[in-house]
Write an enzyme that holds these catalytic residues in place. Structure first.
Site, PDB file in Angstrom:
ATOM      1  N   HIS A 275     -23.094  -2.384 -25.573  1.00 15.62           N
ATOM      2  CA  HIS A 275     -22.356  -1.461 -24.721  1.00 15.62           C
ATOM      3  C   HIS A 275     -21.810  -0.033 -24.753  1.00 15.62           C
ATOM      4  O   HIS A 275     -21.550   0.579 -23.971  1.00 15.62           O
ATOM      5  CB  HIS A 275     -21.525  -2.266 -24.090  1.00 15.62           C
ATOM      6  CG  HIS A 275     -21.743  -3.598 -23.861  1.00 15.62           C
ATOM      7  ND1 HIS A 275     -20.268  -4.988 -24.433  1.00 15.62           N
ATOM      8  CD2 HIS A 275     -22.753  -3.888 -23.562  1.00 15.62           C
ATOM      9  CE1 HIS A 275     -20.878  -6.081 -23.682  1.00 15.62           C
ATOM     10  NE2 HIS A 275     -22.492  -5.591 -23.129  1.00 15.62           N
ATOM     11  N   THR A 276     -23.021   0.203 -25.543  1.00 19.12           N
ATOM     12  CA  THR A 276     -22.961   2.089 -25.625  1.00 19.12           C
ATOM     13  C   THR A 276     -23.702   3.123 -24.393  1.00 19.12           C
ATOM     14  O   THR A 276     -22.673   4.237 -24.132  1.00 19.12           O
ATOM     15  CB  THR A 276     -23.431   2.627 -27.084  1.00 19.12           C
ATOM     16  OG1 THR A 276     -23.020   4.538 -27.223  1.00 19.12           O
ATOM     17  CG2 THR A 276     -24.617   2.161 -27.574  1.00 19.12           C
TER      18      THR A 276
ATOM     19  N   ASN B 108     -27.698 -13.072 -14.646  1.00 22.27           N
ATOM     20  CA  ASN B 108     -28.304 -12.645 -14.020  1.00 22.27           C
ATOM     21  C   ASN B 108     -28.930 -11.663 -12.958  1.00 22.27           C
ATOM     22  O   ASN B 108     -29.178 -11.308 -12.267  1.00 22.27           O
ATOM     23  CB  ASN B 108     -29.945 -13.180 -14.699  1.00 22.27           C
ATOM     24  CG  ASN B 108     -30.220 -13.399 -16.039  1.00 22.27           C
ATOM     25  OD1 ASN B 108     -29.898 -12.776 -17.128  1.00 22.27           O
ATOM     26  ND2 ASN B 108     -30.874 -14.403 -16.138  1.00 22.27           N
TER      27      ASN B 108
ATOM     28  N   HIS C 283     -31.420 -11.236 -23.056  1.00 21.01           N
ATOM     29  CA  HIS C 283     -30.826 -12.402 -22.152  1.00 21.01           C
ATOM     30  C   HIS C 283     -32.141 -13.539 -22.017  1.00 21.01           C
ATOM     31  O   HIS C 283     -32.370 -14.599 -22.165  1.00 21.01           O
ATOM     32  CB  HIS C 283     -30.785 -12.055 -20.869  1.00 21.01           C
ATOM     33  CG  HIS C 283     -29.403 -11.804 -20.719  1.00 21.01           C
ATOM     34  ND1 HIS C 283     -28.391 -11.639 -19.481  1.00 21.01           N
ATOM     35  CD2 HIS C 283     -28.102 -11.501 -21.314  1.00 21.01           C
ATOM     36  CE1 HIS C 283     -27.710 -10.980 -19.354  1.00 21.01           C
ATOM     37  NE2 HIS C 283     -27.294 -10.931 -20.170  1.00 21.01           N
TER      38      HIS C 283
ATOM     39  N   ARG D 225     -31.605  -5.245 -22.489  1.00 22.04           N
ATOM     40  CA  ARG D 225     -30.601  -5.845 -22.171  1.00 22.04           C
ATOM     41  C   ARG D 225     -31.415  -7.153 -21.755  1.00 22.04           C
ATOM     42  O   ARG D 225     -31.346  -9.041 -21.999  1.00 22.04           O
ATOM     43  CB  ARG D 225     -29.797  -5.954 -20.365  1.00 22.04           C
ATOM     44  CG  ARG D 225     -28.385  -7.083 -20.873  1.00 22.04           C
ATOM     45  CD  ARG D 225     -27.395  -6.835 -19.655  1.00 22.04           C
ATOM     46  NE  ARG D 225     -26.835  -7.265 -18.991  1.00 22.04           N
ATOM     47  CZ  ARG D 225     -26.636  -8.061 -17.684  1.00 22.04           C
ATOM     48  NH1 ARG D 225     -26.678  -8.512 -17.196  1.00 22.04           N
ATOM     49  NH2 ARG D 225     -25.728  -9.035 -17.643  1.00 22.04           N
TER      50      ARG D 225
HETATM   51  C1  HEM Z   1     -21.286 -10.156 -26.702  1.00 23.40           C
HETATM   52  C2  HEM Z   1     -21.721 -11.147 -25.271  1.00 23.40           C
HETATM   53  C3  HEM Z   1     -21.544 -10.100 -24.493  1.00 23.40           C
HETATM   54  C4  HEM Z   1     -21.318 -10.303 -23.081  1.00 23.40           C
HETATM   55  C5  HEM Z   1     -20.165 -11.346 -22.999  1.00 23.40           C
HETATM   56  C6  HEM Z   1     -21.592  -9.482 -21.926  1.00 23.40           C
HETATM   57  C7  HEM Z   1     -21.923  -8.751 -20.728  1.00 23.40           C
HETATM   58  C8  HEM Z   1     -22.601  -8.232 -20.617  1.00 23.40           C
HETATM   59  C9  HEM Z   1     -22.171  -8.213 -19.014  1.00 23.40           C
HETATM   60  C10 HEM Z   1     -20.688  -8.139 -17.676  1.00 23.40           C
HETATM   61  C11 HEM Z   1     -22.187  -6.488 -18.533  1.00 23.40           C
HETATM   62  C12 HEM Z   1     -22.491  -5.821 -16.859  1.00 23.40           C
HETATM   63  C13 HEM Z   1     -23.162  -6.929 -15.910  1.00 23.40           C
HETATM   64  C14 HEM Z   1     -22.869  -6.418 -14.440  1.00 23.40           C
HETATM   65  O1  HEM Z   1     -21.929  -5.588 -14.593  1.00 23.40           O
HETATM   66  O2  HEM Z   1     -24.436  -6.310 -13.852  1.00 23.40           O
HETATM   67  C15 HEM Z   1     -22.944  -6.444 -19.131  1.00 23.40           C
HETATM   68  C16 HEM Z   1     -23.871  -4.560 -19.753  1.00 23.40           C
HETATM   69  C17 HEM Z   1     -25.075  -4.787 -20.444  1.00 23.40           C
HETATM   70  N1  HEM Z   1     -25.045  -4.986 -21.513  1.00 23.40           N
HETATM   71 FE1  HEM Z   1     -24.571  -6.924 -22.375  1.00 23.40          FE
HETATM   72  N2  HEM Z   1     -23.093  -8.368 -23.230  1.00 23.40           N
HETATM   73  C18 HEM Z   1     -22.947  -8.938 -24.727  1.00 23.40           C
HETATM   74  C19 HEM Z   1     -23.467  -8.492 -25.628  1.00 23.40           C
HETATM   75  C20 HEM Z   1     -25.308  -7.941 -25.378  1.00 23.40           C
HETATM   76  C21 HEM Z   1     -25.839  -7.959 -26.173  1.00 23.40           C
HETATM   77  C22 HEM Z   1     -26.168  -8.745 -27.694  1.00 23.40           C
HETATM   78  C23 HEM Z   1     -26.616  -6.348 -25.827  1.00 23.40           C
HETATM   79  C24 HEM Z   1     -27.718  -5.844 -26.278  1.00 23.40           C
HETATM   80  C25 HEM Z   1     -28.163  -5.639 -27.470  1.00 23.40           C
HETATM   81  C26 HEM Z   1     -26.413  -5.989 -24.084  1.00 23.40           C
HETATM   82  C27 HEM Z   1     -26.272  -4.972 -23.715  1.00 23.40           C
HETATM   83  C28 HEM Z   1     -25.721  -5.040 -21.827  1.00 23.40           C
HETATM   84  C29 HEM Z   1     -26.669  -3.471 -21.665  1.00 23.40           C
HETATM   85  C30 HEM Z   1     -27.504  -2.394 -22.321  1.00 23.40           C
HETATM   86  C31 HEM Z   1     -25.415  -3.557 -20.624  1.00 23.40           C
HETATM   87  C32 HEM Z   1     -25.732  -2.931 -19.234  1.00 23.40           C
HETATM   88  C33 HEM Z   1     -26.680  -2.863 -19.225  1.00 23.40           C
HETATM   89  C34 HEM Z   1     -27.766  -1.467 -17.334  1.00 23.40           C
HETATM   90  O3  HEM Z   1     -27.362  -1.490 -17.614  1.00 23.40           O
HETATM   91  O4  HEM Z   1     -28.391  -2.395 -16.311  1.00 23.40           O
HETATM   92  N3  HEM Z   1     -24.851  -6.770 -24.128  1.00 23.40           N
HETATM   93  N4  HEM Z   1     -23.640  -7.170 -20.513  1.00 23.40           N
END
Ligand code: HEM
Ligand SMILES: *[C@@H]1O[C@H](CO)[C@@H](O)[C@H](O)[C@H]1NC(C)=O
Ligand SMILES: *[C@@H]1O[C@H](CO)[C@@H](O)[C@H](O)[C@H]1NC(C)=O
Length: 340
Positions: free
Chosen positions: A196-197, A97, A69, A65
């Site tokens: 998001h897997t 963030n 970002h 992530r």
């Molecule tokens: C398509 C638009 C996207 C949106 C709106 C989005 C939004 C979010 C949100 C809201 C979270 C949870 C954050 C929290 O609750 O603290 C999240 C977690 C995460 N996102 Fe996305 N995301 C997007 C695309 C991506 C992409 C492109 C990647 C990587 C290639 C990604 C990887 C992740 C990962 C791995 C997590 C979990 C992180 C953790 O557990 O620390 N996301 N995302």
């Protein structure tokens, strides 16, 4: 890793390594960028990640992530890693963030190990790209050859970070934000969302306005109609109050929370995407004939997903890299611009 060009230039070192990355006029990223100057870079980062994972199963998700970002704000230039500077506010305090992005300490540990082995060579932006691939691979996902040679930037953009894709956004808005960084294909949006897997999400991103899907979706005083009722009931037990400021963390993929697999898409097929931005890829009226068939394909074939994911990660890693030494540097400390 390509090794034949390396043998050919052994002894000519840095200048040759850079020259290998020149294709025509503009410098481009390449797999063998550090083969002469820091040949163990990949293994060094990998060992730091494995060590961190022993006490933090979530770290692999958090690290990929950070790369996302980073790349979506001023390109893949390590800008997300910078702390406050005079006249420039850190991206770490932008809404997407703050209290959410994590893993900075592990990036610092990787940087320290790399500085020990090959001082002043490996950029922080490249550490993020390497950590992303290693994290996916160690979680059971695909491997790909990481393109390297990014320099670190000297600026950050909190406004850019505040404009990152948001969990409550519709398909239209998500597509616009991906296109704005040059990711023009729906395959990139659908494949990269498959990250998001694994990883976790706070209740505020599913139960609080404006992202509330459980209690008052888009001001309708009803739940999101594209959310499976049984899954909603499960999530309500975890996030029991609207705007409740709950500290609970939820799995982005409750079926296999820490594995990199295709279950993100099989979840979407049964209305069990956790964020609005997830379910939109399958259920938006605009998804018909565009993103929905890609979701269907990835739900059927993990092989198809893995192939597309690897290519889309390379595409994301190619967003505006800095390769001109007058525009960037290899930071000594990922948190600070050199000589600041
Ligand atoms: C398509 C638009 C996207 C949106 C709106 C989005 C939004 C979010 C949100 C809201 C979270 C949870 C954050 C929290 O609750 O603290 C999240 C977690 C995460 N996102 Fe996305 N995301 C997007 C695309 C991506 C992409 C492109 C990647 C990587 C290639 C990604 C990887 C992740 C990962 C791995 C997590 C979990 C992180 C953790 O557990 O620390 N996301 N995302
Ligand atoms: C960074 O700067 C902003 C604005 O000047 C300030 O509100 C914030 O507290 C600072 N953060 C840190 C960690 O110093
Ligand atoms: C639901 O959201 C709308 C729009 O934000 C708001 O006007 C309304 O008061 C909310 N309903 C409840 C019960 O909080």
């Amino acid at each position: 890793m390509a090794t034949s060009p390396r043998a050919a230039v052994a002894g000519v070192v840095a200048a040759a390594a850079v020259a290998l990355c020149l294709h025509g006029a503009a410098a481009q990223l390449c797999e063998d960028y550090y083969d002469d100057t820091c040949p163990d870079a990949y293994d060094i980062v990998k060992q730091v990640l494995i060590d961190a994972h022993r006490s933090d199963v979530r770290i692999y998700a958090s690290l990929i992530r950070l790369h996302f970002h980073d790349c979506f704000v001023l390109g893949c230039d390590g800008s997300i890693l910078l702390d406050n500077m005079t006249g420039m506010q850190t991206e770490k305090e932008a809404v997407p963030n703050m209290g959410s992005a994590r893993g900075y300490d592990v990036v610092d540990a990787a940087k320290a190990a790399l500085e020990d082995a090959c001082p002043g060579v490996v950029s922080c932006a490249d550490i993020l790209a390497l950590a992303a691939e290693i994290s996916v691979e160690l979680s059971g996902g695909p491997k790909w050859g990481v393109l390297l040679g990014r320099l670190d930037g000297k600026t950050s953009s909190i406004s850019g970070a505040n404009n990152l894709p948001a969990p409550f956004e519709t398909l239209d808005m998500l597509r616009r934000k991906f296109r704005a960084v040059g990711l023009n294909s729906d395959v990139d949006l659908v494949a990269l969302s498959g990250a998001h897997t694994f990883g976790r999400v706070q209740c505020l991103n599913i139960a609080d306005s404006p992202a509330d899907r459980l209690y008052n979706f888009s001001g309708t005083n009803r739940p999101d109609p594209t959310l499976d009722p049984a899954y909603r009931a499960f999530l309500i037990r975890r996030c029991p109050t609207k705007n409740g400021n709950s500290p609970v963390l939820n799995d982005l993929d409750p079926t296999t929370p820490d594995l990199f697999d295709k279950n993100y898409y099989t979840n979407l097929e049964v209305n069990r995407g956790i964020l609005t931005s997830d379910q939109e890829l399958k259920s938006s009226p605009q998804a018909r004939g565009t993103t929905a068939p890609i979701v269907d394909q990835f739900a059927r074939s993990q092989d198809a997903f893995f192939k597309s994911f690897a290519q889309s990660m390379i595409n994301m890693g190619n967003i505006q890299p800095i390769t001109d030494p007058s525009m960037g540097e290899v930071r000594c400390d990922c948190k600070k611009v050199n000589d600041s």
